[in-house]
Each structure stands twice: as C-alpha cells, then as structure tokens.
Design an enzyme around this catalytic site. Structure first.
Site, mmCIF file in Angstrom:
data_model
loop_
_atom_site.group_PDB
_atom_site.id
_atom_site.type_symbol
_atom_site.label_atom_id
_atom_site.label_comp_id
_atom_site.label_asym_id
_atom_site.label_seq_id
_atom_site.Cartn_x
_atom_site.Cartn_y
_atom_site.Cartn_z
ATOM 1 N N CYS A 103 -14.119 -21.315 17.372
ATOM 2 C CA CYS A 103 -14.938 -21.754 18.502
ATOM 3 C C CYS A 103 -15.426 -23.191 18.398
ATOM 4 C CB CYS A 103 -16.141 -20.816 18.662
ATOM 5 S SG CYS A 103 -15.686 -19.104 19.023
ATOM 6 N N HIS A 163 -17.956 -27.997 6.782
ATOM 7 C CA HIS A 163 -17.009 -26.912 6.491
ATOM 8 C C HIS A 163 -17.400 -26.227 5.178
ATOM 9 C CE1 HIS A 163 -13.411 -24.579 6.336
ATOM 10 N NE2 HIS A 163 -12.745 -25.301 7.215
ATOM 11 N N HIS A 195 -31.044 -33.228 25.789
ATOM 12 C CA HIS A 195 -30.454 -31.967 26.234
ATOM 13 C C HIS A 195 -29.676 -31.347 25.080
ATOM 14 C CE1 HIS A 195 -31.374 -33.352 30.315
ATOM 15 N NE2 HIS A 195 -30.790 -34.487 29.986
ATOM 16 N N HIS A 229 -23.311 -23.684 21.791
ATOM 17 C CA HIS A 229 -22.186 -22.748 21.888
ATOM 18 C C HIS A 229 -22.670 -21.362 22.306
ATOM 19 C CE1 HIS A 229 -18.726 -20.344 21.003
ATOM 20 N NE2 HIS A 229 -19.260 -19.807 19.929
#
Length: 472
Positions: free
Chosen positions: A168, A247, A341, A345
């Site tokens: 995603c 990661h 803003h 996700h």
C-alpha cells in the site's frame, strides 16, 4: 551543572537544525505534480450490503463462527455501500480467476484514467520521458508498463519501471523513483500509474487473518503526471518538498506481519497478522523521527529535543506539549506547526484512529481519510490520492498549504512525503458527482441491521435462510 550544559548546548542545536534544513531545502523542489486522475469504476461494479452477503455465503468453507467474525469486521471497518469490486467476483468466479480477468481489470483502469489525464493536461503520450507502474499483486510478462507503452504508442527511449510487491505504500516509492531521475535529468515528464489487482487475489478460505482482506480492499487506481520543467511550474498543482522512506524488513515480526501466503489448506490469500499494529507503529515513529527536522520549524524541533534532555537529566516534569507523535504520555512534536493537511492511508478505521491519536489530530484533520474509506474503501497504494482528491473537492487546498502524506505497506514499510500546494485548486475530480453528500454526519453501517440476527444463532442448528442464499 546539567542545566548549565543544556543552556550552552541549546543555541548550538538550534544552529545545527537550521543548517540541516537549509542543506536539504532545495533537494526536491524540482519535482511537480501537473495533474492527477483517480479512477471511478462503473456503477455496475459496486458492492453493496446485499451483494456482500451473497459473496460471503458463496464461500462454502465458512461456518457460523466465521460469519460472526466477518459481520463484526465489516461493521467496524468504516466502509460504505458504494465501493467497487473486480468483475470476476461480481460474476461469481472468484474461486477460478483467469489471467484475462486480471488484465481486463487493469485495462479498464488504464484506458479510463490515463486517457483523461493526458487529454486534460495537453501532454501527448510521446512526450512522456518516464513511466512508473506499481501494482503489487500482479506480475505479468510483458509487464503492465509495457502494456501501457504499447497501447499509447509511447516513444522508444522512454525509461519504464514496473514495481510489484511493494504494498500500500508503493505510490510514494514510485514518486521517489521519479524524483531521483529528475535530479539527474532536466525537462522531463513522468507518468506514475498506481493500482491493485483484486481479480486473482480474492481469498476463498476460512482463515480469519486472511479473510479480513476481503472486507477492506476494493478496486481503484490513480494516474499522475509529474514534471521538472521550470516552464511548467505555474501550471503545476503540487511541489514535492520532502520524501522519507522507512523499511523494517530486517525484523522478523515486521517482515511477516503482512504478506501473501497459502493458508493451511493451500488456498492463496493475503495474511494480516497480530504483529501488524506494532510493526506499523515502530516504522511510523522511525519515519517521523527522520521527517520532523526536515519539515518543522527549528523552534518546534529544538523545543522537543530540550524537553527530552530535561527529562533525561531529571530536571523537569512530564508536562505534555501538543499531540502525541511518539505515543504514550511523553511530550511530542506538534506537526501542525509545519503541516496544514494530513493525507492518511485508508488502511482501515483502526489505522486512521491510530495516526490521529499519535499526531494529536482533530476530526477535521481525519475527515478526508474517513470519508474516502467510506466511499472507496482501501484501494491500496492509490488510496492516498483519493484522500487528496477529497481535500481538493472540499476546497481545502490553498496556495502555499503543506500536505503530509503517510502510507504503510508490506515489508514492513512506512513512507511519507510533504507537498506544497502551488496554486488554489478548483476541486473538480473523482468526487464531483457526490461531494455534496459529504462529510457524513454519522457513518451508518447497514450490515448489522440486515445480518445482526447471525449473532443470536446457535452453531448446532444454524442454517442460512433461503433469502440470503447466493443468487449466482
């Protein structure tokens, strides 16, 4: 003595942070979004309450306990009745998907959104210098990037990249690929195409950690046109100010918490493990640790550092400041000092709630993500762009505003970036036909009303009523 040292160090820290921000200030300023187009599938692909019930009852591997689990999951998901699914599932062929199902699903998106984007921007396919396509759960040969190049007759010298397995968070990885190419090459146009293929990835087993994906993921996609041409700056919508990738794949629990795998019966699905929230939180905190000094005022970053030093020196209390970016009761950086803003996700209601709590965000800040989850569901890597479209459609985005995008993906990854709005935006996009119905005052889920009787059933006597049996 410790307090005296702190007074001496504070000005030096202020200077170092200021130099850090100055050094990185110009790194990404030549990457602009000219335009983008979110995909709205045709209405005959909508999955409403009745059809969801049919899909569930078609799965002969489910029993009463699984029905109760799914009912609870769907009711708490934050997803509405107008999300979209793949055609093979709508036709009752989810157990036997074909390659053509997957390619047709992608072509329907490509031919709609890329076509609209190029036509509106006035850029021809042969003017595209870079093409980056990310679809995590579908790898074909020739690649999807090659499929787009063939259809639009793009030029022979185009740089093309086809990313799979990135989850995603893939769209920000694609943006990073473009950003790095832009650094070495002037006067470029780049097309980024992001989506997910659900046709071959609908789970038909009964493993709860894998069937949950069916409740969350829906069809969607987005095509983006980027440039580093200085002559196009005034026409651009957004300018990239900063991008940070984290990661945690080296950690076993992070790597294994979110992955495609076979269940105990050999049925392929997408596994969402119990370690997922922990992995997401750790990657989120590490990402923000790198991001904060790059985008926030020096005063805010220095204040946080000084507060932490005071705590370590046991010279102060634990008084809170701002939100709770690090979680817990510690003082935290107030990200609203550098962000206007928050583009979050739509991984699910729990994901949105968690980020809101950790960053101390208001319901107004979370509204775009909540409404996007309700209307479109979790469209994987493209979900961020539906959230951004909502902000634009509600006329929130004004020249100079800063938009922070936050995404998570399998691996486990957390990627974020900060965009600056280049001009006031008109708000005519994928939301235009139904934006007047939003925001919803209350998100009502009809599943409990229609299927709540399941919670009162006994496993020994349970039988699906005739009116709820699949019609396909």
């Amino acid at each position: 003595m410790g307090f005296f040292i702190l007074l001496c160090v504070a000005p030096l820290l202020y200077l170092l942070i200021g130099l850090w921000q100055w050094a990185f200030a110009g790194g990404d300023k030549s990457c602009y979004i000219l335009d983008y187009e979110c995909y709205k599938p045709k209405d005959d692909r909508k999955i409403n309450t009745d059809f969801c019930g049919q899909i569930i009852t078609r799965n002969k591997n489910l029993g009463l306990n699984e029905y109760k689990f799914l009912l609870k999951a769907i009711v708490n998901s934050g997803i509405g009745e107008e999300t979209y699914g793949p055609r093979n599932v709508l036709m009752g062929r989810e157990e036997n998907p074909t390659l053509d199902d997957s390619l047709d699903e992608m072509d329907e998106f490509f031919h709609d959104s890329i076509e609209k984007l190029l036509k509106r921007s006035g850029v021809s396919p042969r003017e595209i210098d870079v093409l980056v396509v990310n679809v995590s759960m579908l790898a074909v040969s020739p690649s999807l990037a090659s499929r787009i190049i063939k259809h639009y007759k793009m030029r022979e010298g185009i740089r093309s990249f086809n990313l799979t397995g990135m989850g995603c968070s893939a769209s920000l990885i694609s943006i990073d690929v473009v950003r790095n190419i832009f650094k070495a090459n002037k006067n470029q146009h780049a097309l980024v195409v992001t989506s997910e293929s659900l046709s071959p990835n609908w789970y038909n087993g009964n493993d709860r950690s894998m069937i949950l994906a069916n409740c969350l993921f829906r069809s969607g996609g987005c095509a983006m046109l980027l440039t580093n041409k200085t002559s196009m700056r005034k026409k651009a919508m957004f300018r990239l100010n900063c991008l940070v990738r984290t990661h945690h794949g080296a950690r076993d629990e992070a790597y294994g918490c979110c992955m495609q795998k076979d269940d105990a019966e050999g049925r392929l699905g997408f596994y969402l493990g119990k370690d997922l929230p922990k992995a997401a939180t750790r990657s989120f905190v590490d990402n923000l640790t790198v991001l904060a000094p790059k985008i926030l005022p020096v005063k805010e970053v220095l204040g946080f550092i000084v507060f932490r030093l005071i705590r370590q020196l046991n010279l102060g209390g634990s008084k809170k400041r701002g939100g709770a970016a690090g979680g817990g009761s510690d003082a935290a950086i107030n990200f609203k000092t550098g962000v206007d803003h928050f583009c979050i996700h739509t991984g699910g209601k729990a994901v949105i709630d968690g980020i809101g709590t950790n960053l101390g965000l208001s319901e107004y800040d979370l509204e775009p993500a909540r409404m996007t989850l309700h209307r479109f569901g979790n469209t994987s890597a493209s979900s961020l762009w539906y959230v951004l479209s909502y902000m634009e459609a509600t006329k929130r985005l004004k020249k100079g505003d800063r938009v922070l995008m936050i995404s998570f993906g399998a691996g486990f990854k957390c990627n974020s970036c900060l965009w600056e709005v280049v001009r006031d935006l008109e708000g005519i996009n994928v939301w235009k036909q139904f934006i007047d119905n939003y925001p919803l005052k209350k998100i009502v889920n009809p599943f409990l009303e229609k299927y709540g009787w399941i919670n009162n059933e006994d496993e020994s006597t349970f039988k699906i009523p005739d009116e709820h049996l699949p019609k396909i």
